[in-house]
Write a protein that holds these residues in place. Structure first.
Motif, PDB file in Angstrom:
ATOM      1  N   ALA A  43       0.826  -1.212   0.000  1.00  0.00           N
ATOM      2  CA  ALA A  43       0.000   0.000   0.000  1.00  0.00           C
ATOM      3  C   ALA A  43       0.862   1.266   0.000  1.00  0.00           C
ATOM      4  CB  ALA A  43      -0.929  -0.003   1.206  1.00  0.00           C
ATOM      5  N   ARG A  44       2.002   1.214   0.648  1.00  0.00           N
ATOM      6  CA  ARG A  44       2.849   2.396   0.752  1.00  0.00           C
ATOM      7  C   ARG A  44       3.780   2.570  -0.446  1.00  0.00           C
ATOM      8  NH1 ARG A  44       3.803   1.311   7.117  1.00  0.00           N
ATOM      9  NH2 ARG A  44       1.881   2.320   7.816  1.00  0.00           N
ATOM     10  N   THR A  45       4.129   1.485  -1.095  1.00  0.00           N
ATOM     11  CA  THR A  45       5.051   1.587  -2.224  1.00  0.00           C
ATOM     12  C   THR A  45       4.329   1.699  -3.564  1.00  0.00           C
ATOM     13  OG1 THR A  45       5.265  -0.819  -2.321  1.00  0.00           O
ATOM     14  CG2 THR A  45       6.924   0.388  -1.054  1.00  0.00           C
ATOM     15  N   ASN A  46       3.022   1.489  -3.568  1.00  0.00           N
ATOM     16  CA  ASN A  46       2.214   1.628  -4.774  1.00  0.00           C
ATOM     17  C   ASN A  46       1.070   2.583  -4.466  1.00  0.00           C
ATOM     18  OD1 ASN A  46       3.341  -0.662  -6.501  1.00  0.00           O
ATOM     19  ND2 ASN A  46       2.844  -1.686  -4.597  1.00  0.00           N
ATOM     20  N   LYS A  47       0.886   3.556  -5.316  1.00  0.00           N
ATOM     21  CA  LYS A  47      -0.218   4.484  -5.091  1.00  0.00           C
ATOM     22  C   LYS A  47      -1.505   3.765  -5.495  1.00  0.00           C
ATOM     23  CE  LYS A  47      -1.542   9.189  -5.534  1.00  0.00           C
ATOM     24  NZ  LYS A  47      -1.007  10.146  -4.622  1.00  0.00           N
ATOM     25  N   ILE A  48      -2.317   3.450  -4.502  1.00  0.00           N
ATOM     26  CA  ILE A  48      -3.534   2.686  -4.735  1.00  0.00           C
ATOM     27  C   ILE A  48      -4.733   3.549  -4.379  1.00  0.00           C
ATOM     28  CG2 ILE A  48      -4.858   0.647  -4.086  1.00  0.00           C
ATOM     29  CD1 ILE A  48      -2.078  -0.573  -3.266  1.00  0.00           C
ATOM     30  N   ASN A  49      -5.610   3.718  -5.337  1.00  0.00           N
ATOM     31  CA  ASN A  49      -6.834   4.467  -5.107  1.00  0.00           C
ATOM     32  C   ASN A  49      -7.976   3.468  -4.998  1.00  0.00           C
ATOM     33  OD1 ASN A  49      -9.075   6.088  -5.089  1.00  0.00           O
ATOM     34  ND2 ASN A  49      -8.618   7.130  -7.012  1.00  0.00           N
ATOM     35  N   VAL A  50      -8.393   3.153  -3.768  1.00  0.00           N
ATOM     36  CA  VAL A  50      -9.461   2.167  -3.572  1.00  0.00           C
ATOM     37  C   VAL A  50     -10.809   2.688  -4.060  1.00  0.00           C
ATOM     38  CG1 VAL A  50      -8.316   0.943  -1.684  1.00  0.00           C
ATOM     39  CG2 VAL A  50      -9.901   2.821  -1.170  1.00  0.00           C
ATOM     40  N   PHE A  51     -10.880   3.969  -4.404  1.00  0.00           N
ATOM     41  CA  PHE A  51     -12.117   4.542  -4.922  1.00  0.00           C
ATOM     42  C   PHE A  51     -12.278   4.269  -6.412  1.00  0.00           C
ATOM     43  CE2 PHE A  51     -10.994   6.808  -1.132  1.00  0.00           C
ATOM     44  CZ  PHE A  51     -12.198   6.900  -0.454  1.00  0.00           C
ATOM     45  N   ASP A  52     -11.205   3.879  -7.078  1.00  0.00           N
ATOM     46  CA  ASP A  52     -11.241   3.549  -8.502  1.00  0.00           C
ATOM     47  C   ASP A  52     -11.457   2.048  -8.645  1.00  0.00           C
ATOM     48  OD1 ASP A  52      -9.526   2.443 -10.940  1.00  0.00           O
ATOM     49  OD2 ASP A  52     -10.198   4.484 -11.452  1.00  0.00           O
ATOM     50  N   PRO A  53     -12.541   1.623  -9.304  1.00  0.00           N
ATOM     51  CA  PRO A  53     -12.848   0.183  -9.393  1.00  0.00           C
ATOM     52  C   PRO A  53     -11.725  -0.667  -9.994  1.00  0.00           C
ATOM     53  CG  PRO A  53     -14.718   1.487 -10.151  1.00  0.00           C
ATOM     54  CD  PRO A  53     -13.574   2.440  -9.928  1.00  0.00           C
ATOM     55  N   GLN A  54     -11.042  -0.164 -11.016  1.00  0.00           N
ATOM     56  CA  GLN A  54      -9.961  -0.944 -11.634  1.00  0.00           C
ATOM     57  C   GLN A  54      -8.761  -1.085 -10.704  1.00  0.00           C
ATOM     58  OE1 GLN A  54     -10.258  -2.665 -14.416  1.00  0.00           O
ATOM     59  NE2 GLN A  54     -12.346  -1.922 -14.580  1.00  0.00           N
ATOM     60  N   GLU A  55      -8.397  -0.006 -10.034  1.00  0.00           N
ATOM     61  CA  GLU A  55      -7.267  -0.068  -9.100  1.00  0.00           C
ATOM     62  C   GLU A  55      -7.605  -0.946  -7.901  1.00  0.00           C
ATOM     63  OE1 GLU A  55      -5.050   3.432  -8.019  1.00  0.00           O
ATOM     64  OE2 GLU A  55      -5.736   4.454  -9.831  1.00  0.00           O
ATOM     65  N   ARG A  56      -8.845  -0.836  -7.432  1.00  0.00           N
ATOM     66  CA  ARG A  56      -9.261  -1.654  -6.292  1.00  0.00           C
ATOM     67  C   ARG A  56      -9.227  -3.135  -6.668  1.00  0.00           C
ATOM     68  NH1 ARG A  56     -13.699   0.534  -5.446  1.00  0.00           N
ATOM     69  NH2 ARG A  56     -15.036  -1.055  -6.355  1.00  0.00           N
ATOM     70  N   LYS A  57      -9.611  -3.458  -7.877  1.00  0.00           N
ATOM     71  CA  LYS A  57      -9.583  -4.847  -8.340  1.00  0.00           C
ATOM     72  C   LYS A  57      -8.151  -5.392  -8.305  1.00  0.00           C
ATOM     73  CE  LYS A  57     -11.074  -7.703 -12.219  1.00  0.00           C
ATOM     74  NZ  LYS A  57     -11.718  -7.715 -13.544  1.00  0.00           N
ATOM     75  N   LYS A  58      -7.182  -4.591  -8.770  1.00  0.00           N
ATOM     76  CA  LYS A  58      -5.771  -5.004  -8.725  1.00  0.00           C
ATOM     77  C   LYS A  58      -5.311  -5.194  -7.281  1.00  0.00           C
ATOM     78  CE  LYS A  58      -4.465  -2.542 -12.917  1.00  0.00           C
ATOM     79  NZ  LYS A  58      -3.727  -1.391 -13.435  1.00  0.00           N
ATOM     80  N   TRP A  59      -5.726  -4.256  -6.424  1.00  0.00           N
ATOM     81  CA  TRP A  59      -5.365  -4.302  -5.002  1.00  0.00           C
ATOM     82  C   TRP A  59      -5.920  -5.560  -4.359  1.00  0.00           C
ATOM     83  CZ3 TRP A  59      -2.360  -3.192  -1.296  1.00  0.00           C
ATOM     84  CH2 TRP A  59      -2.760  -3.028   0.011  1.00  0.00           C
ATOM     85  N   VAL A  60      -7.166  -5.899  -4.658  1.00  0.00           N
ATOM     86  CA  VAL A  60      -7.796  -7.087  -4.082  1.00  0.00           C
ATOM     87  C   VAL A  60      -7.064  -8.357  -4.544  1.00  0.00           C
ATOM     88  CG1 VAL A  60      -9.924  -8.462  -4.041  1.00  0.00           C
ATOM     89  CG2 VAL A  60     -10.035  -5.993  -3.697  1.00  0.00           C
ATOM     90  N   LYS A  61      -6.612  -8.375  -5.779  1.00  0.00           N
ATOM     91  CA  LYS A  61      -5.831  -9.519  -6.270  1.00  0.00           C
ATOM     92  C   LYS A  61      -4.521  -9.660  -5.491  1.00  0.00           C
ATOM     93  CE  LYS A  61      -7.628  -9.897 -10.937  1.00  0.00           C
ATOM     94  NZ  LYS A  61      -7.338  -9.869 -12.377  1.00  0.00           N
ATOM     95  N   GLU A  62      -3.875  -8.541  -5.210  1.00  0.00           N
ATOM     96  CA  GLU A  62      -2.645  -8.568  -4.417  1.00  0.00           C
ATOM     97  C   GLU A  62      -2.931  -9.056  -2.999  1.00  0.00           C
ATOM     98  OE1 GLU A  62       0.619  -8.112  -5.248  1.00  0.00           O
ATOM     99  OE2 GLU A  62      -0.183  -8.118  -7.275  1.00  0.00           O
ATOM    100  N   LEU A  63      -4.038  -8.589  -2.422  1.00  0.00           N
ATOM    101  CA  LEU A  63      -4.428  -9.045  -1.091  1.00  0.00           C
ATOM    102  C   LEU A  63      -4.641 -10.553  -1.069  1.00  0.00           C
ATOM    103  CD1 LEU A  63      -6.979  -6.365   0.167  1.00  0.00           C
ATOM    104  CD2 LEU A  63      -4.688  -6.789   1.018  1.00  0.00           C
ATOM    105  N   ALA A  64      -5.260 -11.071  -2.109  1.00  0.00           N
ATOM    106  CA  ALA A  64      -5.511 -12.514  -2.188  1.00  0.00           C
ATOM    107  C   ALA A  64      -4.197 -13.300  -2.208  1.00  0.00           C
ATOM    108  CB  ALA A  64      -6.352 -12.839  -3.413  1.00  0.00           C
ATOM    109  N   LYS A  65      -3.180 -12.754  -2.861  1.00  0.00           N
ATOM    110  CA  LYS A  65      -1.871 -13.417  -2.898  1.00  0.00           C
ATOM    111  C   LYS A  65      -1.217 -13.441  -1.517  1.00  0.00           C
ATOM    112  CE  LYS A  65      -0.806 -12.027  -7.633  1.00  0.00           C
ATOM    113  NZ  LYS A  65       0.062 -11.153  -8.443  1.00  0.00           N
TER     114      LYS A  65
END
Length: 88
Positions: A43-65
């Motif tokens: 979260a700190r090394t990648n600028k993640i905007n959880v308000f953007d559906p596409q970025e949140r989808k990528k973030w959720v995939k990383e969380l799953a890993k």
């Protein structure tokens, strides 16, 4: 970026792994301190905007890993709750 989004970004920058674990338990999302450290690193090394559906989808995939698909799904549901409350 609106004030609400800025507050979320600031919290991500300042939260400790132990705080994240505590919050996760409040929302019935089991995390270990090691998982929290990995999540915060991403979260700190990648600028993640959880308000953007596409970025949140990528973030959720990383969380799953890092955690599991079930935990990532719960986290996504929590993100959606916070996003939908932003107008309050």
């Amino acid at each position: 970026m609106n004030l609400y989004q800025q507050l979320i970004q600031q919290k991500i920058k300042t939260i400790t792994p132990e705080e994240l674990v505590s919050y996760s338990h409040d929302y019935d999302i089991p995390l270990t301190v090691e998982q929290a450290k990995k999540i915060l690193h991403i979260a700190r090394t990648n600028k993640i905007n959880v308000f953007d559906p596409q970025e949140r989808k990528k973030w959720v995939k990383e969380l799953a890993k890092i955690t599991s698909p079930q935990i990532a799904k719960k986290a996504n549901e929590l993100f959606l709750k916070f996003i939908n409350k932003k107008g309050i």
